[in-house]
Motif scaffolding. Sequence first.
Motif, PDB file in Angstrom:
ATOM      1  N   ALA A  85      45.969  74.895  47.834  1.00 26.48           N
ATOM      2  CA  ALA A  85      46.891  75.320  48.889  1.00 26.48           C
ATOM      3  C   ALA A  85      47.807  76.430  48.384  1.00 26.48           C
ATOM      4  CB  ALA A  85      47.707  74.131  49.393  1.00 26.48           C
ATOM      5  N   TYR A  86      48.317  76.285  47.158  1.00 26.92           N
ATOM      6  CA  TYR A  86      49.167  77.327  46.571  1.00 26.92           C
ATOM      7  C   TYR A  86      48.388  78.639  46.435  1.00 26.92           C
ATOM      8  CZ  TYR A  86      51.893  79.917  43.155  1.00 26.92           C
ATOM      9  OH  TYR A  86      52.596  80.900  42.504  1.00 26.92           O
ATOM     10  N   CYS A  87      47.144  78.539  45.965  1.00 30.23           N
ATOM     11  CA  CYS A  87      46.313  79.747  45.805  1.00 30.23           C
ATOM     12  C   CYS A  87      46.076  80.427  47.146  1.00 30.23           C
ATOM     13  CB  CYS A  87      44.985  79.396  45.142  1.00 30.23           C
ATOM     14  SG  CYS A  87      45.132  78.934  43.408  1.00 30.23           S
ATOM     15  N   ARG A  88      45.803  79.647  48.185  1.00 25.27           N
ATOM     16  CA  ARG A  88      45.602  80.237  49.522  1.00 25.27           C
ATOM     17  C   ARG A  88      46.859  80.971  50.000  1.00 25.27           C
ATOM     18  NH1 ARG A  88      42.770  75.618  50.298  1.00 25.27           N
ATOM     19  NH2 ARG A  88      44.517  74.528  51.268  1.00 25.27           N
ATOM     20  N   GLU A  89      48.015  80.354  49.790  1.00 23.93           N
ATOM     21  CA  GLU A  89      49.277  80.994  50.188  1.00 23.93           C
ATOM     22  C   GLU A  89      49.474  82.306  49.444  1.00 23.93           C
ATOM     23  OE1 GLU A  89      52.743  78.536  49.822  1.00 23.93           O
ATOM     24  OE2 GLU A  89      51.745  76.849  50.801  1.00 23.93           O
ATOM     25  N   ARG A  90      49.262  82.279  48.133  1.00 23.11           N
ATOM     26  CA  ARG A  90      49.429  83.499  47.342  1.00 23.11           C
ATOM     27  C   ARG A  90      48.445  84.577  47.770  1.00 23.11           C
ATOM     28  NH1 ARG A  90      51.585  83.703  42.085  1.00 23.11           N
ATOM     29  NH2 ARG A  90      51.054  85.899  42.382  1.00 23.11           N
TER      30      ARG A  90
END
Length: 111
Positions: free
Chosen positions: A78-83
Amino acid sequence: MSRLKAVFWVEALIRRAESGLAAAYVIRRGDEDAGAVLVKVVQSRTDCVLYVPVRDELGERLWIRFRKGEADEPTVDAYCRERCDDDPDLWLVEIEDRQGRHFLTEPVEEL
């Protein structure tokens, strides 16, 4: 000081991982010249670590772990998608290694 192009840096990371008998994949290609890189290391089905680049006081790159403790894979993803949504130049490299090696050559702050 000139910096190594992101595409060459990523290719070198993948070669180091593969020479260590780990699997490495480019999950997302970013800007070939100056894109930042996130490095996700998957050790098992439940264990993964995300390494995020930062600059020290001298402007040199070093790596820190995303979150101090263990983060589950859905949280990391989820963090990677946001970034990636925020930064179209961002690269995402995933390394699968049972030993949990990251193959980074720059300093890593293990928090």
